[in-house]
Scaffold this active site. Structure first.
Site, PDB file in Angstrom:
ATOM      1  N   CYS A 105      -3.208  11.179   1.812  1.00 46.04           N
ATOM      2  CA  CYS A 105      -2.527   9.898   1.584  1.00 46.04           C
ATOM      3  C   CYS A 105      -1.155  10.086   0.946  1.00 46.04           C
ATOM      4  O   CYS A 105      -0.139   9.747   1.533  1.00 46.04           O
ATOM      5  CB  CYS A 105      -3.376   9.021   0.670  1.00 46.04           C
ATOM      6  SG  CYS A 105      -5.054   8.904   1.243  1.00 46.04           S
ATOM      7  N   LYS A 135       0.831  -1.211   0.000  1.00 47.56           N
ATOM      8  CA  LYS A 135       0.000   0.000   0.000  1.00 47.56           C
ATOM      9  C   LYS A 135       0.871   1.269   0.000  1.00 47.56           C
ATOM     10  O   LYS A 135       0.635   2.214  -0.761  1.00 47.56           O
ATOM     11  CB  LYS A 135      -0.912  -0.025   1.223  1.00 47.56           C
ATOM     12  CG  LYS A 135      -1.546   1.285   1.578  1.00 47.56           C
ATOM     13  CD  LYS A 135      -2.553   1.714   0.544  1.00 47.56           C
ATOM     14  CE  LYS A 135      -2.842   3.183   0.652  1.00 47.56           C
ATOM     15  NZ  LYS A 135      -4.127   3.560   0.157  1.00 47.56           N
TER      16      LYS A 135
HETATM   17  N1  SAJ Z   1      -1.884  14.981  -8.803  1.00 51.42           N
HETATM   18  C1  SAJ Z   1      -1.089  15.704  -9.676  1.00 51.42           C
HETATM   19  N2  SAJ Z   1      -0.839  15.178 -10.913  1.00 51.42           N
HETATM   20  C2  SAJ Z   1      -1.356  13.977 -11.305  1.00 51.42           C
HETATM   21  C3  SAJ Z   1      -2.147  13.245 -10.419  1.00 51.42           C
HETATM   22  C4  SAJ Z   1      -2.396  13.770  -9.160  1.00 51.42           C
HETATM   23  O1  SAJ Z   1      -0.614  16.793  -9.347  1.00 51.42           O
HETATM   24  O2  SAJ Z   1      -1.100  13.584 -12.462  1.00 51.42           O
HETATM   25  C5  SAJ Z   1      -2.167  15.501  -7.448  1.00 51.42           C
HETATM   26  C6  SAJ Z   1      -3.650  15.742  -7.179  1.00 51.42           C
HETATM   27  O3  SAJ Z   1      -4.071  16.976  -7.678  1.00 51.42           O
HETATM   28  C7  SAJ Z   1      -3.692  15.661  -5.670  1.00 51.42           C
HETATM   29  C8  SAJ Z   1      -2.640  14.607  -5.361  1.00 51.42           C
HETATM   30  O4  SAJ Z   1      -1.803  14.534  -6.499  1.00 51.42           O
HETATM   31  O5  SAJ Z   1      -3.298  16.873  -5.077  1.00 51.42           O
HETATM   32  C9  SAJ Z   1      -3.186  13.227  -5.067  1.00 51.42           C
HETATM   33  O6  SAJ Z   1      -4.279  12.925  -5.929  1.00 51.42           O
HETATM   34  P1  SAJ Z   1      -4.531  11.489  -6.573  1.00 51.42           P
HETATM   35  O7  SAJ Z   1      -5.778  11.590  -7.372  1.00 51.42           O
HETATM   36  O8  SAJ Z   1      -3.314  11.033  -7.256  1.00 51.42           O
HETATM   37  O9  SAJ Z   1      -4.664  10.525  -5.337  1.00 51.42           O
HETATM   38  P2  SAJ Z   1      -5.579  10.514  -3.996  1.00 51.42           P
HETATM   39  O10 SAJ Z   1      -4.774  11.081  -2.870  1.00 51.42           O
HETATM   40  O11 SAJ Z   1      -6.922  11.077  -4.228  1.00 51.42           O
HETATM   41  O12 SAJ Z   1      -5.725   8.917  -3.795  1.00 51.42           O
HETATM   42  C10 SAJ Z   1      -4.553   8.125  -3.715  1.00 51.42           C
HETATM   43  C11 SAJ Z   1      -4.741   6.924  -4.670  1.00 51.42           C
HETATM   44  N3  SAJ Z   1      -3.477   6.206  -4.792  1.00 51.42           N
HETATM   45  C12 SAJ Z   1      -2.968   5.870  -6.014  1.00 51.42           C
HETATM   46  O13 SAJ Z   1      -3.505   6.186  -7.053  1.00 51.42           O
HETATM   47  C13 SAJ Z   1      -1.715   5.065  -6.021  1.00 51.42           C
HETATM   48  C14 SAJ Z   1      -5.846   6.012  -4.150  1.00 51.42           C
HETATM   49  O14 SAJ Z   1      -5.968   4.846  -4.935  1.00 51.42           O
HETATM   50  C15 SAJ Z   1      -5.544   5.623  -2.685  1.00 51.42           C
HETATM   51  O15 SAJ Z   1      -6.568   4.793  -2.145  1.00 51.42           O
HETATM   52  C16 SAJ Z   1      -5.489   6.897  -1.872  1.00 51.42           C
HETATM   53  O16 SAJ Z   1      -4.395   7.698  -2.367  1.00 51.42           O
HETATM   54  C17 SAJ Z   1      -5.258   6.549  -0.412  1.00 51.42           C
HETATM   55  O17 SAJ Z   1      -6.212   6.699   0.374  1.00 51.42           O
HETATM   56  O18 SAJ Z   1      -4.174   6.068  -0.068  1.00 51.42           O
END
Ligand code: SAJ
Length: 418
Positions: A269, A215
């Site tokens: 996360c 995880k």
């Molecule tokens: N972000 C970027 N660029 C991207 C993708 C995301 O800047 O290309 C930023 C987003 O704007 C945000 C942050 O990253 O600020 C995180 O967003 P996210 O959509 O990547 O992830 P979370 O935090 O909403 O959810 C993540 C997910 N983990 C993965 O995709 C590996 C989710 O599956 C997990 O369950 C969750 O963390 C968790 O609870 O751990």
């Protein structure tokens, strides 16, 4: 035929993971009690309401409560299985703060009877599931716990990390593959019987430490990839090359998939979990640490760019669009957009800054002390602004017509208006 769980389940923590999990199980005809230390949350869930926004969750909760399958309480009841889904933030030194997990384990300890299952869903450093078993065992010397490798324990303890993406939780909770790591093989099999009730993805059985690490690795992997995109964006900006065009072209290579730059990485996360790996192996986790530092530095870089643009005006008005940690959610935890706005407001104390977010109706506490910040409707904010900064690519912002942006300095940190 694989075993399916029968009995009653208590889910500790009615947040972004616990409540969807509780409702997913309840809609499969199992009696679920959602437990939370916050009386307002218990009251809301008891009324069939959801205290936060997540697509399709509200209708599922009201249905499960109306059917009498989902109830809420402030203390854990007697149950056959207990799922712990409480927060695991970090301390100032970035080691994991397991106080909520420990409190939950100690709350359920007096309730446990032989045959019960305890599942930790909270994202946790390696070894936490074993510690949960140890904390319970210290309070219940009368029952055999599995943490010393006893293959015939009275209680079955496992880790099944949540993996849902906020905004898509109700889909992913059903469709994602699940990793179930037991302290013993039997623990993993017993815990899997719960997830088989509602998970359509594959259920992968393993040991608890591998599940904990998998995880953390998933989120660290994403963090490192976002850091790559963010660093690339700064390099291309310095070279006067359009980062979005570079990524579009590079991603046409069959083995390249660069993520999107943004104002930083937020949420509860991804900015947290990689530190659990770094603190477990500080000398070795160099890339993971650097990625965290690149992403943590990002709001400062974005704010510096905005301040430099503002210096070209005598008395500019700045519109900042978006406050949440990512698009189309109402969650502002660890939001880089809020950090960017506060850094700009600190640097430009005499400049009027208009903020707009369709998912936020009041200024978050971190921004409430600034007299130069005002919440405004997006169209008004854009209309009045000299500089428009897009911080979150919420769907309604994508619809802002290019002709409304004409003549203004536009800083689109998400590439939404390309
Ligand atoms: N972000 C970027 N660029 C991207 C993708 C995301 O800047 O290309 C930023 C987003 O704007 C945000 C942050 O990253 O600020 C995180 O967003 P996210 O959509 O990547 O992830 P979370 O935090 O909403 O959810 C993540 C997910 N983990 C993965 O995709 C590996 C989710 O599956 C997990 O369950 C969750 O963390 C968790 O609870 O751990």
């Amino acid at each position: 035929m694989s075993e399916l769980f029968k009995g009653r389940i208590a889910v500790l923590g009615m947040g972004y993971v616990g409540l969807p999990t509780a409702v997913a199980i309840a809609t499969r005809g199992i009696d679920v009690v959602g437990v939370d230390i916050n009386p307002a949350t218990v009251a809301a869930v008891s009324r069939g309401e959801v205290p936060f926004i997540e697509p399709d969750l509200a209708v599922a909760v009201s249905g499960a409560v109306a059917m009498g399958r989902l109830t809420a309480a402030s203390e854990p009841p007697d149950a056959d299985a207990f799922i712990i889904a409480v927060p695991t933030p970090f301390h100032e030194d970035r080691t994991a703060d397991l106080s909520c997990v420990r409190a939950a384990a100690e709350q359920i300890a007096p309730r446990l009877r032989p045959g019960n299952i305890v599942v930790l869903e909270s994202t946790s450093p390696p070894g936490t599931t074993e510690r949960v078993s140890g904390w319970i065992g210290a309070l219940r010397p009368d029952i055999r716990m599995p943490h010393d490798g006893d293959s015939s324990s009275d209680i079955f303890v496992a880790h099944c990390p949540e993996r849902v993406l906020p905004g898509r939780t109700m889909i992913e909770i059903v469709t994602n593959d699940r990793v179930v790591g037991g302290l013993t093989q039997q623990c993993a099999e017993k815990a899997a019987s719960i997830y088989r009730l509602f998970a359509q993805g594959e259920i992968l059985l393993t040991d608890a430490a591998s599940a904990e690490m998998a995880k953390l690795v998933e989120n660290a992997y994403r963090d490192v990839n976002i850091a790559f995109a963010n660093e690339l964006s700064m390099i291309t900006e310095a070279l006067h090359i359009d980062v979005w065009e570079v990524i579009r072209l590079a991603n046409r290579h069959p083995r390249v998939n660069i993520l999107s730059p943004g104002p930083g990485v937020g949420g509860h996360c991804i900015p947290v979990d990689p530190w659990f790996i770094v603190s477990a192996a500080p000398e070795l986790a160099r890339l993971i640490r650097t990625a965290r530092e690149v992403n943590d530095r990002r709001p400062h870089y974005v704010a510096e760019q905005v301040v430099a643009k503002a210096k070209r005006f005598r008395s500019p008005t700045i519109a900042c669009l978006g406050l949440t940690f990512k698009a189309n959610v109402d969650d502002v935890r660890e939001s880089p957009a809020i950090e960017v706005v506060s850094l700009i407001a600190d640097a430009l104390a005499d400049t009027e800054i208009l903020i707009s977010d369709p998912f936020v109706d009041a200024l978050p506490t971190q921004l409430s002390g600034y007299s130069n910040l005002h919440l405004e409707n997006a169209y008004q904010a854009v209309e009045r602004a000299d500089i428009v900064v897009l911080l979150v690519e919420h769907e309604p912002f994508r619809a802002i017509w290019h002709n409304r942006l004409g003549g203004k300095v536009v800083y689109d940190t998400r590439g939404a208006w390309r």
